[in-house]
Design an enzyme around this catalytic site. Structure first.
Site, PDB file in Angstrom:
ATOM      1  N   GLY A 169      27.020  34.651  42.460  1.00  0.00           N
ATOM      2  CA  GLY A 169      27.357  33.941  41.225  1.00  0.00           C
ATOM      3  C   GLY A 169      27.745  34.913  40.127  1.00  0.00           C
ATOM      4  O   GLY A 169      28.020  36.083  40.382  1.00  0.00           O
ATOM      5  N   ASN A 170      27.781  34.429  38.901  1.00  0.00           N
ATOM      6  CA  ASN A 170      28.093  35.286  37.756  1.00  0.00           C
ATOM      7  C   ASN A 170      27.323  34.815  36.528  1.00  0.00           C
ATOM      8  O   ASN A 170      26.580  33.830  36.591  1.00  0.00           O
ATOM      9  CB  ASN A 170      29.601  35.333  37.493  1.00  0.00           C
ATOM     10  CG  ASN A 170      30.195  33.959  37.259  1.00  0.00           C
ATOM     11  OD1 ASN A 170      29.826  33.265  36.318  1.00  0.00           O
ATOM     12  ND2 ASN A 170      31.114  33.554  38.134  1.00  0.00           N
ATOM     13  N   ARG A 171      27.518  35.488  35.402  1.00  0.00           N
ATOM     14  CA  ARG A 171      26.692  35.256  34.217  1.00  0.00           C
ATOM     15  C   ARG A 171      27.248  34.187  33.269  1.00  0.00           C
ATOM     16  O   ARG A 171      26.732  33.992  32.178  1.00  0.00           O
ATOM     17  CB  ARG A 171      26.529  36.566  33.430  1.00  0.00           C
ATOM     18  CG  ARG A 171      25.840  37.666  34.209  1.00  0.00           C
ATOM     19  CD  ARG A 171      25.743  38.929  33.359  1.00  0.00           C
ATOM     20  NE  ARG A 171      25.284  40.073  34.144  1.00  0.00           N
ATOM     21  CZ  ARG A 171      24.012  40.370  34.364  1.00  0.00           C
ATOM     22  NH1 ARG A 171      23.069  39.589  33.862  1.00  0.00           N
ATOM     23  NH2 ARG A 171      23.676  41.426  35.081  1.00  0.00           N
ATOM     24  N   SER A 172      28.305  33.505  33.655  1.00  0.00           N
ATOM     25  CA  SER A 172      28.898  32.519  32.753  1.00  0.00           C
ATOM     26  C   SER A 172      27.898  31.411  32.415  1.00  0.00           C
ATOM     27  O   SER A 172      27.239  30.862  33.302  1.00  0.00           O
ATOM     28  CB  SER A 172      30.143  31.900  33.401  1.00  0.00           C
ATOM     29  OG  SER A 172      30.670  30.887  32.574  1.00  0.00           O
ATOM     30  N   ALA A 191      34.443  30.663  34.991  1.00  0.00           N
ATOM     31  CA  ALA A 191      34.438  31.987  35.623  1.00  0.00           C
ATOM     32  C   ALA A 191      34.389  31.765  37.132  1.00  0.00           C
ATOM     33  O   ALA A 191      33.320  31.591  37.719  1.00  0.00           O
ATOM     34  CB  ALA A 191      33.227  32.786  35.149  1.00  0.00           C
TER      35      ALA A 191
END
Length: 395
Positions: A204-207, A273
């Site tokens: 995943g990512n930090r969005s 994102a």
């Protein structure tokens, strides 16, 4: 619409109570912020009983110690109405002063602002007040000027607050004038996508989804029919009946949802994102950590480029705006993205500086024609509103 009404100190406060009552009768959801001076004319108990919601008049009350009420209310607000607005309050707002609950909350609000001044005619005509009014107008705040009528001092002059019906009609006209995108179908993506590794883990990512959700709400306020396609987010979803919520997980899910909803859409804003990589093969069981193994190799393959696929297949009358989140060489990388992917505009932002989950951001708008606009650092809500205003002018 969610309207926050600000009462400042003045005899016209008694008329502001009727403004609130009429706004509620027209199905607007109203909350109230008061200055301490306003409470000399109307009590907070009256307004709390009228709105069925606590009035914000003090940031330092015991019940506010563990919360940030002015920020929560500022984010809730879709329209801010100051009625009546005293000369003192106008001066503070014009100069960015935030020294009480009312000025602090208004400064934190990115929603459109309407101001209805009421004061003595000599105060209204004072050059300082007129300078402050000019500054508010320059900042994009709408002003309903006072009228000629009987003042508290016992004579007739300009400074009296307009009648209640006139104020409510003016507020409604401002709301209608903001519905310039009525009939337009807008698709907005928000948050990060999830690419499964196994049934438990994912890439995943930090969005947080803040920007995309702010954009969706700004389009809805402008009258558009909005579909918000969101992935993994860390904030609350908008409770807006005019926003169609569509949840997805993976980049492939988001691609299919975007294609399906943009078939007859007018505008697509890709604020999500989206993962660049996914597992070539997702494990059907949890990958165990073994004592004799100190590393784990994951074979990743590229995900499909949603922005590129959609941009290349769009119609002439469709508008596509992409986001470029970069940690280095911002303009160079964003320009390449604009050229490669065929979007009409790219919103470039540097995410190396505490942007994820933050309420503030600084972006640069890159246009297909080669032009660029550097926007100053501002709240994500203000960026969303400014982006919608830009798209209004294009459409």
């Amino acid at each position: 619409m969610r309207i926050t009404v600000y009462l400042t100190g003045g005899i016209a406060d008694y008329k502001a109570v009727e403004v609130i009552r009429k706004l509620e009768k027209e199905n607007h959801e109203v909350r109230v912020v008061m200055t301490k001076n306003a409470e000399h004319f109307v009590t907070s108990h009256t307004l709390a009983a009228l709105t069925k919601y606590p009035v914000l008049d003090d940031l330092w009350k015991r019940e506010n110690e563990s919360s940030i009420p002015h920020v929560h209310l500022a984010r809730w607000t879709q329209l801010a109405l100051v009625v009546p607005a005293s000369a003192d309050f106008i001066a503070k707002v014009a100069n960015g002063i935030a020294d009480d609950a009312a000025t602090t909350t208004l400064l934190a609000t990115g929603a459109p602002k309407l101001v209805v001044p009421a004061m003595n005619d000599q105060m209204w005509d004072n050059p300082a007040t007129q300078r402050n009014i000019a500054q508010l107008k320059q900042d994009g705040i709408q002003i309903m000027e006072p009228v000629v009528g009987m003042l508290a001092e016992g004579y007739s002059a300009k400074g009296r607050m307009p009648e209640v019906d006139d104020i409510v009609n003016w507020v409604n006209q401002q709301i209608v004038s903001d519905k310039a995108l009525s009939g337009k179908k807008v698709i907005v993506t928000a948050g990060g996508t999830i690419e499964a590794i196994d049934p438990v883990r994912y890439i995943g990512n930090r969005s947080s989804g803040k920007m995309g959700i702010a954009i969706a709400e700004a389009f809805s306020n402008a009258g558009a029919d909005v579909s918000l396609i969101y992935g993994n987010i860390s904030i609350s979803l908008p409770k807006n009946p005019n926003i169609n919520l569509i949840h997805v997980e993976s980049s492939e899910d988001m691609l299919q949802a975007v294609k399906e909803n943009f078939k007859d859409g007018d505008v697509l804003v890709m604020a999500a994102a989206v993962a660049d990589w996914r597992m070539e093969k997702v494990s059907d069981h949890k990958l165990k950590k073994h004592q004799d193994t100190n590393s784990l190799d994951l074979h990743l393959v590229k995900t499909k480029d949603i922005l590129k696929e959609v941009s290349q297949g769009k119609q002439e009358n469709q508008l596509v705006i992409g986001f470029a989140a970069e940690t280095n060489d911002l303009i160079e990388n964003a320009t390449k993205k604009l050229q490669k992917k065929g979007a009409d505009y790219i919103v470039a932002n540097d995410v190396s500086k505490n942007v994820f989950g933050n309420d503030q951001d600084q972006v640069t708008i890159l246009k297909k024609e080669g032009e660029k606009e550097n926007w100053p650092r501002m709240s994500k809500i203000k960026i969303a509103n400014k982006l919608v205003e830009m798209i209004k002018s294009i459409l």
